[in-house]
Design a protein around this motif. Structure first.
Motif, PDB file in Angstrom:
ATOM      1  N   CYS A 159       0.833  -1.216   0.000  1.00  0.00           N
ATOM      2  CA  CYS A 159       0.000   0.000   0.000  1.00  0.00           C
ATOM      3  C   CYS A 159       0.863   1.261   0.000  1.00  0.00           C
ATOM      4  CB  CYS A 159      -0.952  -0.009   1.194  1.00  0.00           C
ATOM      5  SG  CYS A 159      -0.140  -0.213   2.770  1.00  0.00           S
ATOM      6  N   CYS A 160       2.073   1.143  -0.502  1.00  0.00           N
ATOM      7  CA  CYS A 160       2.983   2.289  -0.543  1.00  0.00           C
ATOM      8  C   CYS A 160       2.489   3.332  -1.544  1.00  0.00           C
ATOM      9  CB  CYS A 160       4.384   1.813  -0.935  1.00  0.00           C
ATOM     10  SG  CYS A 160       5.628   3.125  -0.955  1.00  0.00           S
ATOM     11  N   PRO A 161       2.379   4.610  -1.137  1.00  0.00           N
ATOM     12  CA  PRO A 161       2.010   5.658  -2.088  1.00  0.00           C
ATOM     13  C   PRO A 161       2.997   5.704  -3.256  1.00  0.00           C
ATOM     14  CG  PRO A 161       1.908   6.482   0.164  1.00  0.00           C
ATOM     15  CD  PRO A 161       2.565   5.139   0.236  1.00  0.00           C
ATOM     16  N   SER A 162       2.499   5.972  -4.435  1.00  0.00           N
ATOM     17  CA  SER A 162       3.341   5.915  -5.643  1.00  0.00           C
ATOM     18  C   SER A 162       4.554   6.838  -5.549  1.00  0.00           C
ATOM     19  CB  SER A 162       2.507   6.264  -6.880  1.00  0.00           C
ATOM     20  OG  SER A 162       1.920   7.542  -6.741  1.00  0.00           O
ATOM     21  N   ALA A 163       4.407   7.965  -4.836  1.00  0.00           N
ATOM     22  CA  ALA A 163       5.518   8.911  -4.706  1.00  0.00           C
ATOM     23  C   ALA A 163       6.663   8.346  -3.873  1.00  0.00           C
ATOM     24  CB  ALA A 163       5.032  10.217  -4.076  1.00  0.00           C
ATOM     25  N   LEU A 164       6.389   7.280  -3.114  1.00  0.00           N
ATOM     26  CA  LEU A 164       7.404   6.718  -2.221  1.00  0.00           C
ATOM     27  C   LEU A 164       7.927   5.365  -2.692  1.00  0.00           C
ATOM     28  CD1 LEU A 164       5.749   7.463   1.269  1.00  0.00           C
ATOM     29  CD2 LEU A 164       7.161   8.971  -0.145  1.00  0.00           C
ATOM     30  N   GLU A 165       7.383   4.829  -3.760  1.00  0.00           N
ATOM     31  CA  GLU A 165       7.739   3.486  -4.208  1.00  0.00           C
ATOM     32  C   GLU A 165       9.170   3.393  -4.733  1.00  0.00           C
ATOM     33  OE1 GLU A 165       3.379   1.838  -5.792  1.00  0.00           O
ATOM     34  OE2 GLU A 165       4.903   2.520  -7.214  1.00  0.00           O
ATOM     35  N   VAL A 166       9.799   2.267  -4.436  1.00  0.00           N
ATOM     36  CA  VAL A 166      11.071   1.890  -5.052  1.00  0.00           C
ATOM     37  C   VAL A 166      10.825   0.578  -5.790  1.00  0.00           C
ATOM     38  CG1 VAL A 166      13.455   1.164  -4.668  1.00  0.00           C
ATOM     39  CG2 VAL A 166      12.477   3.007  -3.298  1.00  0.00           C
ATOM     40  N   LYS A 167      11.082   0.564  -7.091  1.00  0.00           N
ATOM     41  CA  LYS A 167      10.773  -0.615  -7.901  1.00  0.00           C
ATOM     42  C   LYS A 167      12.034  -1.224  -8.495  1.00  0.00           C
ATOM     43  CE  LYS A 167       6.049   0.620  -9.331  1.00  0.00           C
ATOM     44  NZ  LYS A 167       5.149   0.825 -10.498  1.00  0.00           N
ATOM     45  N   ARG A 168      12.006  -2.533  -8.624  1.00  0.00           N
ATOM     46  CA  ARG A 168      13.036  -3.275  -9.335  1.00  0.00           C
ATOM     47  C   ARG A 168      12.327  -4.283 -10.233  1.00  0.00           C
ATOM     48  NH1 ARG A 168      15.378   0.253  -7.310  1.00  0.00           N
ATOM     49  NH2 ARG A 168      17.280   0.253  -6.025  1.00  0.00           N
TER      50      ARG A 168
END
Length: 242
Positions: A159-168
């Protein structure tokens, strides 16, 4: 007889104090985790500063009395035969054994001070001040009444807000703190905001706290997230049962 019992209790307590504390690290995640360990200033980084745990593995660390430091989990790591490589989250200078390097945020951090010169009590918490990468808890074994569980047992990445996401690879592997994402004194409680009367929880901190009420959500979070105990051992579980 009473004198003998009292002496026995005294020597048992003395042995416990002299022998330090056991930290039992358990990987309950359905993937490998590489714990990173960093001693505070003047304290060694036990466990060689980091190692690998397969799913279901556990490692017992014996730490000296009054040890202070932090432990976090790393994910998606790949190391060569001399312990150099990289991790998707929590990376510490690209090393298997962190050698005094802290984990790169975002990372869920377990912090502890196991006694001081002024108090025999152990202080410990789970902090989201550096963001979140995986669930973790710290549970005392023994210690009596008043010893609480520190933790963030749920997966904030879901449920992480998109502004805070870290993706791999298109997958969310971490959730930044507002400080890390915004890089401003207001969100980091620094500069003119380095005061609990001025620096207040953001909407993001409120979200973290609502999901993980037993973890620190920002620098000046309330003291309910800090636990005090005197236990001979603690179990630190990555991906604990929620």
């Amino acid at each position: 007889m009473k004198i003998q019992i009292s002496l026995c209790l005294f020597f048992c307590f003395f042995w416990l104090c002299a022998d330090g504390t056991q930290l039992i690290l358990v990987n309950n995640c359905r993937e490998s985790v590489w714990p990173g360990i960093l001693g505070s200033t003047g304290h060694s980084s036990v466990g060689n500063g980091g190692f690998h745990l397969n799913f279901g593995d556990e490692v017992v660390l014996n730490v000296p009395e009054r040890w202070s430091g932090r432990i976090w989990g790393r994910q998606g790591c790949s190391f060569n035969r001399i312990g150099e490589g990289v991790c998707n989250t929590g990376d510490c200078a690209g090393l298997l054994h962190c050698k005094g390097a802290s984990g790169m945020p975002p990372a869920t951090v377990v912090e502890m001070t196991l006694g001081t010169s002024n108090s025999p009590l152990h202080y410990y918490d789970v902090s989201l001040v550096d963001g979140f990468n995986l669930p973790v808890s710290m549970v005392p074994v023994g210690g009596g009444a008043g010893c609480g569980v520190a933790g963030c047992e749920l997966d904030l990445n879901l449920c992480c807000p998109s502004a805070l996401e870290v993706k791999r690879g298109g997958k969310v592997v971490g959730c930044k703190s507002a400080c890390l994402a915004m890089k401003s004194a207001k969100y980091c409680c620094t500069g003119d905001y380095a005061n609990p009367k001025v620096c207040k929880p953001t909407l993001f901190a409120h979200l973290f706290k609502a999901i993980c009420p037993r973890a620190y959500s920002f620098a000046y979070d309330d003291s309910s997230s800090l636990h005090k105990c005197r236990a001979p051992r603690y179990v630190i579980t990555f991906c604990p049962p929620s």
